[in-house]
Design an enzyme around this catalytic site. Structure first.
Site, PDB file in Angstrom:
ATOM      1  N   TYR A  39      -3.067   3.657  11.470  1.00 18.39           N
ATOM      2  CA  TYR A  39      -3.679   3.645  10.312  1.00 18.39           C
ATOM      3  C   TYR A  39      -2.908   2.915   9.220  1.00 18.39           C
ATOM      4  O   TYR A  39      -3.432   1.918   8.493  1.00 18.39           O
ATOM      5  CB  TYR A  39      -4.077   4.882   9.989  1.00 18.39           C
ATOM      6  CG  TYR A  39      -4.711   4.971   8.490  1.00 18.39           C
ATOM      7  CD1 TYR A  39      -6.219   4.956   8.485  1.00 18.39           C
ATOM      8  CD2 TYR A  39      -4.193   5.024   7.317  1.00 18.39           C
ATOM      9  CE1 TYR A  39      -6.844   5.019   7.279  1.00 18.39           C
ATOM     10  CE2 TYR A  39      -4.833   4.974   6.314  1.00 18.39           C
ATOM     11  CZ  TYR A  39      -6.035   5.129   6.042  1.00 18.39           C
ATOM     12  OH  TYR A  39      -6.776   4.983   4.883  1.00 18.39           O
TER      13      TYR A  39
ATOM     14  N   ASP B 253       0.855  -1.251   0.002  1.00 20.11           N
ATOM     15  CA  ASP B 253      -0.042  -0.038   0.128  1.00 20.11           C
ATOM     16  C   ASP B 253       0.786   1.036   0.000  1.00 20.11           C
ATOM     17  O   ASP B 253       2.126   1.112   0.393  1.00 20.11           O
ATOM     18  CB  ASP B 253      -0.923  -0.001   1.112  1.00 20.11           C
ATOM     19  CG  ASP B 253      -1.873   1.006   1.226  1.00 20.11           C
ATOM     20  OD1 ASP B 253      -2.245   1.484   0.120  1.00 20.11           O
ATOM     21  OD2 ASP B 253      -2.631   1.501   2.164  1.00 20.11           O
TER      22      ASP B 253
ATOM     23  N   GLU C 224       0.836   5.679   0.800  1.00 21.26           N
ATOM     24  CA  GLU C 224       0.363   7.011   1.162  1.00 21.26           C
ATOM     25  C   GLU C 224       1.137   8.026   0.299  1.00 21.26           C
ATOM     26  O   GLU C 224       2.247   8.006   0.284  1.00 21.26           O
ATOM     27  CB  GLU C 224       0.682   7.109   2.583  1.00 21.26           C
ATOM     28  CG  GLU C 224      -0.086   6.160   3.669  1.00 21.26           C
ATOM     29  CD  GLU C 224      -1.438   5.901   3.494  1.00 21.26           C
ATOM     30  OE1 GLU C 224      -2.185   6.800   2.940  1.00 21.26           O
ATOM     31  OE2 GLU C 224      -2.218   4.832   3.661  1.00 21.26           O
TER      32      GLU C 224
ATOM     33  N   ASP D 258      -1.938   3.989  -6.608  1.00 21.67           N
ATOM     34  CA  ASP D 258      -0.746   3.400  -5.882  1.00 21.67           C
ATOM     35  C   ASP D 258       0.516   2.971  -7.040  1.00 21.67           C
ATOM     36  O   ASP D 258       1.401   3.168  -6.765  1.00 21.67           O
ATOM     37  CB  ASP D 258      -1.146   2.136  -5.209  1.00 21.67           C
ATOM     38  CG  ASP D 258      -1.935   2.234  -3.970  1.00 21.67           C
ATOM     39  OD1 ASP D 258      -1.399   3.127  -3.244  1.00 21.67           O
ATOM     40  OD2 ASP D 258      -3.058   1.687  -3.964  1.00 21.67           O
TER      41      ASP D 258
ATOM     42  N   ASP E 288      -3.414  -0.986   7.594  1.00 24.85           N
ATOM     43  CA  ASP E 288      -3.707  -1.226   6.318  1.00 24.85           C
ATOM     44  C   ASP E 288      -2.916  -2.343   5.605  1.00 24.85           C
ATOM     45  O   ASP E 288      -3.463  -3.166   4.823  1.00 24.85           O
ATOM     46  CB  ASP E 288      -3.207  -0.090   5.227  1.00 24.85           C
ATOM     47  CG  ASP E 288      -4.578   0.996   5.038  1.00 24.85           C
ATOM     48  OD1 ASP E 288      -5.786   0.716   5.439  1.00 24.85           O
ATOM     49  OD2 ASP E 288      -4.399   2.073   4.587  1.00 24.85           O
TER      50      ASP E 288
END
Length: 374
Positions: A153, A30, A32, A87, A157
């Protein structure tokens, strides 16, 4: 229960972990990122989950991505992501590689008919019965240190994405597993097909209404906008607003006053790039006729909507039999391309965009519908 979390803050540590991850059957990935006033996303954090630990990779501390790029390229390790189009942009920009094979859990949910285009939190709630914390998706991921909630968080994930994969995979038949990976390959291929600036004019709304000489102007303006957005690392609409393109090509203003009156023209654009735009328009308007683009095809007429509905029904019927979310079956653009190949009287040809299992399972049925209507 607290999730085991490990920070990755230097090249050597990342390379060591990548060597370990290459021995696994899958890793969950993942990202960010921040993308407010930039064309390209700014990587702020990468998360990797292996089902046991959540690894938080700080891209502000890593300079050598070669080991991670090798992991993404490794065909024996499935890369698990969720709704991953953005992503993929982050990974491509950061490492120069893209994940293959790619297993998108959002697609997997569709193939299991759990739901279509399900958000990550909702899918985790549905499959794992876990409620994720909210409120961190839009926080500042480039700040350091990250807050305790941001770290939690990000770790959750990575951990739950791995758990999702382990829960969804056995529910998919071998055939459907292959289809999820096939669609993942298509996502990767689409991202690698970078927009050709000189072809961007074809995507402008209402462009089909313009005459070839006007299209020559539109082609130059959209190509300039695309190249400037990349060079300046600014969103396209910051360079030149989308809704200004068509009226610019149609009316072709000759001075700054006329330019400023164009629909949705931002005053900043007139100040910064007004003279450049006027010169582009003058030059493009003088394009020799033999170099004008061909007129763009008109949209399908309204009376084609009934036929479009019958074609869509082919996918819906197959979806019911195969227990797949109907939205996954036939995309509207594919059906429109099929209709445009021969409307109204045929013959019709399957478009190249109808590929893989969809072409095998539904191609002939679609042609049969059209033949019956001709």
């Amino acid at each position: 229960m607290a999730i085991e979390t490990q920070w990755v803050l230097d090249d050597a540590h990342l390379a060591h972990l990548c060597a370990e991850w290459r021995e696994l059957t899958y890793v969950a990935v993942d990202t960010e990122f921040m993308r407010v006033d930039t064309f390209y996303p700014i990587a702020a954090l990468l998360q990797v989950g292996d089902g046991r630990c959540a690894y938080l990779i700080d891209p502000l501390r890593i300079s050598d991505w070669s080991a991670f790029a090798g992991l993404l390229d490794n065909p024996s390790v499935v890369k698990v992501l969720h709704a991953c189009s953005e992503d993929l942009e982050v990974l491509w920009r950061l490492t120069g590689s893209l994940p293959k094979p790619l297993f998108d859990t959002q697609l997997a949910a569709g193939y299991l008919n759990i739901g279509f285009s399900m958000g990550y939190s909702r899918l985790v709630q549905s499959v794992l019965d876990i409620e994720l914390p909210k409120g961190e998706t839009r926080s500042d991921w480039l700040q350091r240190p990250l807050s305790e909630m941001q770290v939690r968080y990000a770790a959750e994930d990575a951990q739950h994405l791995a758990e999702l994969y382990e829960a969804l995979l056995p529910k998919l038949s071998e055939e459907k597993q292959a289809w999820v990976l096939e669609d993942g390959d298509e996502l990767v291929a689409n991202l690698q097909r970078e927009i050709d600036p000189d072809e961007a004019y074809r995507e402008v709304k209402q462009a089909w209404r313009l005459k070839p000489r006007q299209l020559a102007v539109l082609r130059v303006l959209t190509a300039w906008r695309e190249r400037q957005a990349r060079a300046r690392n600014q969103p396209r609409n910051r360079v030149l607003r989308e809704h200004s393109l068509w009226p610019l090509a149609r009316s072709q203003p000759a001075d700054l006053v006329s330019l400023a009156r164009i629909d949705d023209m931002h005053p900043r654009t007139v100040r910064q790039d007004g003279e450049t735009l006027l010169e582009l328009i003058r030059t493009a308007a003088a394009t020799p006729e033999q170099d004008w683009p061909e007129a763009l095809p008109e949209p399908l007429p309204l009376d084609a909507s009934g036929l479009l509905k019958k074609l869509r029904a082919v996918g819906q019927q197959k979806a019911q039999v195969m227990d797949i979310a109907p939205e996954l079956m036939l995309r509207k653009k594919v059906l429109e391309a099929l209709l445009k190949s021969g409307y109204p009287d045929g013959p019709y040809a399957l478009p190249d965009s109808l590929r893989g299992w969809r072409r095998e399972r539904m191609g002939q049925a679609l042609l049969d519908v059209l033949e019956d209507e001709s």
